[in-house]
Design a protein around this motif. Structure first.
Motif, PDB file in Angstrom:
ATOM      1  N   ALA A  11       0.884  -1.354  -0.029  1.00  0.00           N
ATOM      2  CA  ALA A  11      -0.065  -0.069   0.149  1.00  0.00           C
ATOM      3  C   ALA A  11       0.897   1.431   0.090  1.00  0.00           C
ATOM      4  O   ALA A  11       0.480   2.331  -0.612  1.00  0.00           O
ATOM      5  N   GLN A  12       1.926   1.195   0.784  1.00  0.00           N
ATOM      6  CA  GLN A  12       2.720   2.313   0.847  1.00  0.00           C
ATOM      7  C   GLN A  12       3.526   2.587  -0.585  1.00  0.00           C
ATOM      8  O   GLN A  12       3.700   3.796  -0.855  1.00  0.00           O
ATOM      9  N   GLN A  13       3.841   1.582  -1.368  1.00  0.00           N
ATOM     10  CA  GLN A  13       4.457   1.749  -2.652  1.00  0.00           C
ATOM     11  C   GLN A  13       3.406   2.169  -3.575  1.00  0.00           C
ATOM     12  O   GLN A  13       3.672   3.128  -4.484  1.00  0.00           O
ATOM     13  N   THR A  14       2.198   1.709  -3.511  1.00  0.00           N
ATOM     14  CA  THR A  14       0.881   2.295  -4.366  1.00  0.00           C
ATOM     15  C   THR A  14       0.787   3.738  -4.088  1.00  0.00           C
ATOM     16  O   THR A  14       0.556   4.562  -5.053  1.00  0.00           O
ATOM     17  N   ILE A  15       1.062   4.298  -2.818  1.00  0.00           N
ATOM     18  CA  ILE A  15       0.986   5.651  -2.671  1.00  0.00           C
ATOM     19  C   ILE A  15       2.067   6.375  -3.335  1.00  0.00           C
ATOM     20  O   ILE A  15       1.848   7.509  -4.134  1.00  0.00           O
ATOM     21  N   ALA A  16       3.376   6.028  -3.391  1.00  0.00           N
ATOM     22  CA  ALA A  16       4.504   6.402  -4.133  1.00  0.00           C
ATOM     23  C   ALA A  16       4.374   6.671  -5.571  1.00  0.00           C
ATOM     24  O   ALA A  16       4.293   7.582  -6.220  1.00  0.00           O
ATOM     25  N   ASP A  17       3.512   5.480  -6.267  1.00  0.00           N
ATOM     26  CA  ASP A  17       3.428   5.342  -7.541  1.00  0.00           C
ATOM     27  C   ASP A  17       2.292   6.373  -7.909  1.00  0.00           C
ATOM     28  O   ASP A  17       2.576   6.972  -8.981  1.00  0.00           O
ATOM     29  N   ALA A  18       1.420   6.390  -7.182  1.00  0.00           N
ATOM     30  CA  ALA A  18       0.148   6.995  -7.467  1.00  0.00           C
ATOM     31  C   ALA A  18       0.544   8.602  -7.406  1.00  0.00           C
ATOM     32  O   ALA A  18      -0.021   9.472  -8.080  1.00  0.00           O
ATOM     33  N   THR A  19       1.331   9.355  -6.444  1.00  0.00           N
ATOM     34  CA  THR A  19       1.782  10.520  -6.237  1.00  0.00           C
ATOM     35  C   THR A  19       2.553  10.778  -7.584  1.00  0.00           C
ATOM     36  O   THR A  19       2.119  11.765  -8.077  1.00  0.00           O
ATOM     37  N   GLU A  20       3.227   9.961  -7.917  1.00  0.00           N
ATOM     38  CA  GLU A  20       4.004  10.213  -9.215  1.00  0.00           C
ATOM     39  C   GLU A  20       2.964  10.508 -10.459  1.00  0.00           C
ATOM     40  O   GLU A  20       3.347  11.251 -11.553  1.00  0.00           O
ATOM     41  N   MET A  21       1.956   9.641 -10.482  1.00  0.00           N
ATOM     42  CA  MET A  21       0.945   9.711 -11.760  1.00  0.00           C
ATOM     43  C   MET A  21       0.242  10.841 -11.593  1.00  0.00           C
ATOM     44  O   MET A  21      -0.520  11.182 -12.592  1.00  0.00           O
TER      45      MET A  21
END
Length: 354
Positions: free
Chosen positions: A54-64
């Motif tokens: 979930a933390q990795q998803t936050i990082a990826d979505a923030t970039e997007m």
């Protein structure tokens, strides 16, 4: 918290490696011990890995978010991932709470009539039926260890064993005084009477948990007695075991075999003494704090069963249900789940204040 979880993840990797060793199962006891530890760690490790994802998803979505074409999708993923992180943090806090070492144990339940004479004994029989029906619903096994019946079919006392998956964890909060309000079968004027019955839930102690010194025991035999039965009063198969240092006495007369009665009595005695020792240790550790739910005080009135109103009320968590008939037929989970949740909340509160 997360440093501790990372250490547990490393331990999980070690266990997986050991469990794949070819010669491990030549030693069944060692294999069983490692499997048990792995199973206990599994939910913690799974929750932490989901948290990391979930933390990795936050990082990826923030970039997007910087991509206009992906912004709407990124916002949805970001919102969901943040919810997941918060939920998983709470889940990990609960999973990391100190575990009651008795939660996986089987139990002995002791039900005794209290105030109210015959009506109290009849309600003891109702409670025995309730617990056995609940056990049946969960696929647990029950076995009567000893009983003392009354002429009307009640119990002055009944002790029975419940065996199955995490039995103690579900029923440990049943210890205490259970109050019943109803019109007794013996009441001709239709008046509601109040009676009480006591319940004690003891984790089953194995020999490795509590050593019973044979020199501390006095064992007497006597003839069975009771409300009736073709095998009553014919042989001296009943057993009375007295633990001399504490004066604790256990009787068993339900089996025709003296040997079986002795075995049952010793198992109950060992569990009573083990429970007394555990209570003494817990009192010393937590003398300054009383848990909302798990006081274990058998003189405490914990629940009222009101028949005219079809009501069952648990006084510790102030929960009332108007489905007493269903509850007495073994549908106990709503109150048991609420008791466990309240106990967990109390432990989390204590942990945050520590």
């Amino acid at each position: 918290m997360f440093e501790k979880v990372k250490g547990l993840c490393q331990r999980m990797d070690e266990l997986e490696a050991r469990l794949s060793e070819p010669g491990l199962y030549d030693d069944p006891d060692r294999a069983a011990k490692l499997l048990k530890e792995r199973n206990e760690l599994e939910p913690i490790v799974a929750a932490y890995r989901a948290y990391e994802q979930a933390q990795q998803t936050i990082a990826d979505a923030t970039e997007m978010l910087s991509d206009p074409d992906m912004k709407e999708l990124a916002q949805e993923e970001l919102h969901q991932a943040k919810d997941d992180v918060a939920r998983l943090e709470d889940e990990l806090k609960i999973l990391l709470l100190p575990k009651d070492p008795n939660d996986d144990k089987n139990i002995f339940v002791e039900i005794r009539g209290g105030a109210g004479g015959e009506e109290s004994a009849l309600f003891a029989a109702d409670l025995y039926r309730m617990y056995t029906m609940y056990a049946d619903k969960r696929g647990w096994q029950t076995e009567v260890m000893s009983s003392s019946e009354t002429e009307l079919g009640g119990y002055k006392e009944i002790v029975f064993r419940v065996a199955g998956d995490k039995v103690y964890s579900r029923l440990k909060f049943e210890s205490g005084v259970h109050r019943v309000q109803r019109v007794p079968e013996t009441e001709s004027q239709g008046r509601v009477h109040t009676s009480t019955t006591t319940v004690a839930v003891l984790p089953e102690a194995e020999e490795v948990d509590f050593y019973l010194d044979p020199n501390d025991l006095r064992i007497d035999t006597f003839r069975s007695s009771g409300a009736g039965g073709q095998h009553i009063n014919k042989t001296s198969s009943a057993i009375r075991v007295t633990h001399i240092p504490t004066g604790t006495v256990v009787e068993c007369q339900d089996e025709r075999s003296q040997h079986k009665n002795k075995d049952k009595a010793l198992r109950v005695l060992r569990s009573r003494l083990y429970e007394a020792e555990v209570e003494k240790q817990q009192a010393a550790i937590a003398a300054d704090r009383k848990s909302q739910v798990g006081t274990g005080d058998r003189s405490e009135r914990i629940r009222t069963y009101n028949f005219p109103e079809n009501r069952v009320s648990d006084h510790r968590i102030k929960l009332t249900l108007y489905k007493l008939d269903q509850f007495l037929n073994g549908d106990m989970d709503e109150i048991l789940d609420a008791l466990i949740a309240a106990d967990t909340a109390e432990k989390l509160k204590a942990q945050s204040e520590a």
